[in-house]
Scaffold this active site. Structure first.
Site, PDB file in Angstrom:
ATOM      1  N   GLU A   1      34.753  43.815  52.526  1.00 44.94           N
ATOM      2  CA  GLU A   1      36.199  44.011  52.593  1.00 44.94           C
ATOM      3  C   GLU A   1      36.534  44.882  53.805  1.00 44.94           C
ATOM      4  O   GLU A   1      36.477  46.116  53.719  1.00 44.94           O
ATOM      5  CB  GLU A   1      36.683  44.719  51.328  1.00 44.94           C
ATOM      6  CG  GLU A   1      36.458  43.940  50.058  1.00 44.94           C
ATOM      7  CD  GLU A   1      37.513  44.294  49.023  1.00 44.94           C
ATOM      8  OE1 GLU A   1      38.249  43.391  48.641  1.00 44.94           O
ATOM      9  OE2 GLU A   1      37.605  45.470  48.640  1.00 44.94           O
TER      10      GLU A   1
ATOM     11  N   SER B   1      43.282  40.433  51.949  1.00 45.54           N
ATOM     12  CA  SER B   1      44.395  39.513  52.206  1.00 45.54           C
ATOM     13  C   SER B   1      44.026  38.049  51.985  1.00 45.54           C
ATOM     14  O   SER B   1      44.462  37.164  52.731  1.00 45.54           O
ATOM     15  CB  SER B   1      44.961  39.731  53.618  1.00 45.54           C
ATOM     16  OG  SER B   1      45.510  41.033  53.727  1.00 45.54           O
TER      17      SER B   1
ATOM     18  N   ASN C   1      41.389  42.211  41.591  1.00 41.96           N
ATOM     19  CA  ASN C   1      41.456  43.671  41.483  1.00 41.96           C
ATOM     20  C   ASN C   1      42.923  44.050  41.327  1.00 41.96           C
ATOM     21  O   ASN C   1      43.685  43.989  42.293  1.00 41.96           O
ATOM     22  CB  ASN C   1      40.862  44.288  42.766  1.00 41.96           C
ATOM     23  CG  ASN C   1      41.051  45.792  42.819  1.00 41.96           C
ATOM     24  OD1 ASN C   1      41.401  46.420  41.819  1.00 41.96           O
ATOM     25  ND2 ASN C   1      40.813  46.375  43.988  1.00 41.96           N
TER      26      ASN C   1
ATOM     27  N   HIS D   1      34.957  50.706  46.367  1.00 41.14           N
ATOM     28  CA  HIS D   1      36.128  50.122  47.035  1.00 41.14           C
ATOM     29  C   HIS D   1      36.612  51.096  48.106  1.00 41.14           C
ATOM     30  O   HIS D   1      36.551  52.310  47.923  1.00 41.14           O
ATOM     31  CB  HIS D   1      37.227  49.858  45.995  1.00 41.14           C
ATOM     32  CG  HIS D   1      38.353  49.024  46.540  1.00 41.14           C
ATOM     33  ND1 HIS D   1      39.331  49.542  47.354  1.00 41.14           N
ATOM     34  CD2 HIS D   1      38.641  47.705  46.389  1.00 41.14           C
ATOM     35  CE1 HIS D   1      40.172  48.578  47.685  1.00 41.14           C
ATOM     36  NE2 HIS D   1      39.776  47.447  47.111  1.00 41.14           N
TER      37      HIS D   1
ATOM     38  N   GLU E   1      39.439  52.019  48.877  1.00 36.46           N
ATOM     39  CA  GLU E   1      40.475  52.956  48.414  1.00 36.46           C
ATOM     40  C   GLU E   1      39.848  54.124  47.663  1.00 36.46           C
ATOM     41  O   GLU E   1      40.441  55.201  47.579  1.00 36.46           O
ATOM     42  CB  GLU E   1      41.512  52.204  47.562  1.00 36.46           C
ATOM     43  CG  GLU E   1      42.396  51.326  48.445  1.00 36.46           C
ATOM     44  CD  GLU E   1      43.046  50.140  47.760  1.00 36.46           C
ATOM     45  OE1 GLU E   1      43.047  50.084  46.518  1.00 36.46           O
ATOM     46  OE2 GLU E   1      43.541  49.261  48.486  1.00 36.46           O
TER      47      GLU E   1
ATOM     48  N   LYS F   1      44.108  46.909  40.772  1.00 35.52           N
ATOM     49  CA  LYS F   1      44.375  48.273  41.259  1.00 35.52           C
ATOM     50  C   LYS F   1      45.210  49.036  40.220  1.00 35.52           C
ATOM     51  O   LYS F   1      45.069  48.790  39.027  1.00 35.52           O
ATOM     52  CB  LYS F   1      45.050  48.231  42.628  1.00 35.52           C
ATOM     53  CG  LYS F   1      44.343  47.306  43.611  1.00 35.52           C
ATOM     54  CD  LYS F   1      44.797  47.515  45.011  1.00 35.52           C
ATOM     55  CE  LYS F   1      44.178  46.453  45.902  1.00 35.52           C
ATOM     56  NZ  LYS F   1      44.228  46.783  47.307  1.00 35.52           N
TER      57      LYS F   1
ATOM     58  N   GLY G   1      45.424  44.463  51.943  1.00 36.24           N
ATOM     59  CA  GLY G   1      46.859  44.669  51.711  1.00 36.24           C
ATOM     60  C   GLY G   1      47.712  44.573  52.959  1.00 36.24           C
ATOM     61  O   GLY G   1      48.890  44.945  52.938  1.00 36.24           O
TER      62      GLY G   1
END
Ligand code: PEP
Length: 250
Positions: free
Chosen positions: A165, A210, A11, A95, A97, A13, A171
């Site tokens: 996730e 991660s 991904n 996701h 985010e 992003k 991250g």
């Protein structure tokens, strides 16, 4: 029921313009041709160029989101059909985010999944708990509720993937313990079987958060871990290919 082929999906992003295609080409050059599916999900602006650059290579291309409608007055959005036309065969949906930054609900994610299926895209549907939810002992309940509400019944018989996730692992360099990953993946599998019957054994369940070259092999070897969704480490060919190489049997 056969074991799903593992999927390692990158991904990107909101990273990468034209010059980043050199990393994608390097990934394509090093990607195995069997035993694992490798995918890259760049920003929408790069989907078509990446699909063209990697034509014939063993790398699938995906989008990072799509609208739930096929077309219309939705300024700034991209439809599933547009991604498909640009060369994508996959799309990441739900996701964290998007859920946190754009207020996406499970119901909206389910509608996007429907749109993806209509356009012939294979959805990668993301779920995961926040740190507060894990600390409150609610991780399994939160994740399985998200699976039930974000996956529409129309997925029956279709190719799709679920990505676990944990929000707090994305991250941050933090990962759950191997036992915790196994526990959540087994709970997701049980929920898929409850929802889809024996066909619920088919979809790969990815871990994301991660994943790096130094932890990939031990995570990918866990029961019910059928691959990884990789953010930061997918931007560098050497790191991403090292993660791919950690897939059991590759
Ligand atoms: C992600 O954004 O899906 C992700 C897993 O990111 P990272 O690997 O950087 O934690």
């Amino acid at each position: 029921m056969t074991t799903p082929t593992p999927l390692i999906a990158g991904n990107w992003k909101m990273n990468g313009t034209g010059p980043a295609l050199s990393e994608a080409r390097a990934i394509a050059a090093g990607a195995p041709t069997a035993g694992v599916r490798v995918a890259l999900c760049p920003a929408a602006t790069l989907v078509e160029r990446m699909a063209t650059a990697l034509a014939g290579a063993p790398v699938e291309i995906g989008g990072q989101d799509c609208h739930s409608q096929a077309s219309g007055a939705f300024t700034g959005d991209v439809s599933a059909e547009m991604l498909r036309e640009a060369g994508a065969t996959l799309v990441i949906l739900g996701h964290s985010e998007r859920r946190a930054g754009h207020g996406e609900t499970d119901e909206q994610v389910a509608a996007k999944v429907e749109a993806a299926l209509q356009a012939g895209l294979e959805p990668i549907i993301c779920v995961g708990e926040t740190r507060a939810e894990r600390e409150a002992g609610r991780a399994l309940a939160v994740v399985t509720d998200q699976v039930r509400a974000s996956l529409p019944g129309s997925l029956t018989g279709k190719a799709f993937t679920v990505a676990y996730e944990p929000v707090w692992a994305i991250g941050t360099g933090l990962t759950p313990s191997l036992d915790d990953i196994t526990e959540v993946h087994q709970a997701i599998r049980a929920t898929l079987v409850e929802m889809f019957g024996p066909a619920g054994a088919a979809p790969a369940i990815l871990y994301g958060g991660s994943v790096k070259p130094n932890n990939a092999a031990e995570i990918l070897a866990l029961p019910e871990v059928g691959g990884a969704l990789v953010g930061g480490a997918s931007l560098k060919a050497s790191e991403f290919l090292a993660i791919v190489a950690g897939t059991p049997g590759v």
